[in-house]
Write an enzyme that holds these catalytic residues in place. Structure first.
Site, PDB file in Angstrom:
ATOM      1  N   HIS A 191      46.703  34.272  40.715  1.00 28.63           N
ATOM      2  CA  HIS A 191      45.421  34.924  41.035  1.00 28.63           C
ATOM      3  C   HIS A 191      45.579  35.863  42.236  1.00 28.63           C
ATOM      4  O   HIS A 191      44.891  35.718  43.262  1.00 28.63           O
ATOM      5  CB  HIS A 191      44.324  33.881  41.307  1.00 28.63           C
ATOM      6  CG  HIS A 191      42.938  34.450  41.113  1.00 28.63           C
ATOM      7  ND1 HIS A 191      41.869  33.691  40.677  1.00 28.63           N
ATOM      8  CD2 HIS A 191      42.436  35.696  41.300  1.00 28.63           C
ATOM      9  CE1 HIS A 191      40.779  34.456  40.606  1.00 28.63           C
ATOM     10  NE2 HIS A 191      41.108  35.666  40.979  1.00 28.63           N
ATOM     11  N   ARG A 202      38.746  35.805  34.401  1.00 22.65           N
ATOM     12  CA  ARG A 202      38.654  34.408  34.783  1.00 22.65           C
ATOM     13  C   ARG A 202      39.368  33.563  33.741  1.00 22.65           C
ATOM     14  O   ARG A 202      39.294  33.841  32.545  1.00 22.65           O
ATOM     15  CB  ARG A 202      37.178  33.971  34.884  1.00 22.65           C
ATOM     16  CG  ARG A 202      36.462  34.474  36.131  1.00 22.65           C
ATOM     17  CD  ARG A 202      37.021  33.827  37.406  1.00 22.65           C
ATOM     18  NE  ARG A 202      36.359  34.267  38.628  1.00 22.65           N
ATOM     19  CZ  ARG A 202      36.809  35.237  39.436  1.00 22.65           C
ATOM     20  NH1 ARG A 202      37.910  35.893  39.121  1.00 22.65           N
ATOM     21  NH2 ARG A 202      36.152  35.535  40.539  1.00 22.65           N
TER      22      ARG A 202
END
Lengths: 323, 323
Positions: free
Chosen positions: B282, B234
């Site tokens: 991502h 993350r």
């Protein structure tokens, strides 16, 4: 009179030189070391040497008829196989140094993943400072790969693809003999049949009379729609115009070339603009890894012992066949 | 009255639905399938369901107090761990789906090789239609890697690095317990010590109170000169300004971020221009691999059987801890 070895390489460390010196002395030889910039000095020394360890066709051309063995520090030896009198001694032995399998295989795994994961598109998006969309990706895990060339490079690539879970690895080689890490190996005669089901083709062939133009327009057309092509052997094996056309039309999904014809590629060459093509300037097999340099020296030293003992040399090249 | 399952996912094939339907019926449930575009219909159905299989915090917010189990189709579950009443039923079970290890590990191997082999420089050179120079490269073979996070992703990365000949793989995890493919695993308390010798740091941490800001300016400064950093966990775990500064000053040799803060990254963000930084939007863990989708469904079905039998669920998340 002493038996002399001329060594004309830039990548040797002090440890490498010490190892060569020790091996040479034990075998009754004296090594003479030169940097690539010392061409004249190397050439003068070479006149009294029976062994040359280098990668310089220019220097070899100045060698005397007394040269008995030329150890090329490279894997590809096509400059030394042209029948144009590059050897003053027609019976001079020629060996190649196949120490580049690890670094080239890592390059191959990198570009295979870049192609499967659409990195050329993401790179272009990033250049525009733009967050891209999610694109469909493929994986090595569960994938099928055809390796055209199953030597040192092909074997190292196969081992890594297998380790990452490739479902099927097919080899194409001269002999078609079974090999570890390959599900099947076919002889060159079966190439056209094999290409029809090759979703991902990886080429690591030397440049010989038989490999020049091997992946021509007709054979490219045999590959399935959406196939990928990687070439780390020699640029001469691929019809570059046909490849660029297949990429630009979208029939092939992507390609990666570390070798081209010519090298360097001119600024206005059509390959620079081909779609989904990853180009690198013949760097997959350079000597910047310590491992590669160590192995290069180790292979020379092992062969020097064999040479001194009159035993057959490893990686001996048939200059007529070219490998 | 029948026991109902609401399923709100786009990636399900006919085979996936058939498998879910069969498993559900055998367990005494009725599944109801909705595409992500059918939010209103899914929400209406959800009012009568005790199980939800989805990845939508918005939909979960509309769930009734009768919802007993929310199966998130994602590995990261931080949106569901904020203490803001996202669950009408405070005792609702939450599970994650750790099916992304293979595809994320392939992404990691790709960017590791791209960084070790200086691809950001070659890509830039190629854009200018220029044949580059030979640059020094490093290899996975014989290299040392530190994996911060040793879960499903870390384990898959370690196996692949090991298979490619990495000499040393060090893990850092909460427990510090030994793991296959790792030479050593240290607890988080030892992180600062471990960072001092981490030539290549690979991060795959969830976003929790403990991981936010973990790789801050001080810890980045502990990494050796010329180190590399990859983050696929993350974005919140990394101080991005400190990272960009370390890259631009040349103290770090390169980095690859598949996750950033925020996402998407705005067009004028400083990360786009950071030196030797590979940015991807991502995408390392998306569901475009068939294998990933199959495993996602398999993991839900296995847990559904456990749920029906009253057995503990796998990949159960402690909503207070956040993982």
């Amino acid at each position: 009179m002493s038996r002399n070895i001329c060594i004309h390489l830039d990548f040797l460390s002090g440890q490498h030189k010490a190892k060569i010196r020790k091996t040479a002395e034990e075998a009754g030889f004296v090594p003479h070391f030169f940097l690539r910039s010392q061409f004249e000095e190397a050439s003068a020394c070479l006149q009294h040497c029976e062994v040359l360890y280098a990668h310089s066709p220019e220097l070899l051309r100045t060698a005397p008829a007394g040269l008995q063995w030329y150890c090329s520090a490279t894997a590809g030896v096509e400059p030394y196989c042209q029948n144009d009198g590059i050897f003053a001694n027609p019976n001079c032995l020629l060996t190649s140094t196949n120490c580049y399998g690890v670094t080239i295989a890592e390059h191959v795994v990198m570009v295979v993943l870049m192609l499967l994961r659409q990195m050329p598109v993401y790179i272009e998006t990033t250049m525009r400072h733009s967050w891209g969309e999610h694109l469909p990706v493929h994986s090595i895990y569960g994938g099928s790969f055809t390796l055209l060339g199953t030597g040192n490079i092909g074997a190292n690539v196969a081992r890594r693809l297998r380790g990452m879970g490739a479902a099927r690895i097919t080899g194409v080689s001269r002999s078609g003999k079974p090999l570890p890490d390959f599900d099947a190996v076919y002889p060159f005669q079966s190439l056209d049949e094999v290409l029809k089901t090759s979703e991902f083709l990886i080429m690591s062939l030397p440049s010989t009379a038989e490999t020049i133009g091997l992946l021509n327009r007709e054979r490219l057309a045999l590959l399935p729609e959406g196939a990928f092509v990687v070439n780390v052997g020699r640029g001469s094996a691929v019809d570059q115009q046909a490849l660029a056309h297949a990429l630009n039309s979208g029939r092939l999904a992507g390609a990666a070339l570390d070798v081209t014809e010519p090298e360097p590629l001119p600024q206005d060459h059509f390959l620079w603009e081909a779609k989904n093509l990853i180009l690198t300037p013949h760097v997959s097999g350079n000597t910047s890894l310590e491992y590669t340099r160590d192995l290069n020296v180790d292979m020379f030293c092992a062969n020097l012992q064999r040479y001194a003992q009159g035993r057959p040399l490893q990686n001996l090249v048939d200059r007529k066949r070219g490998y």
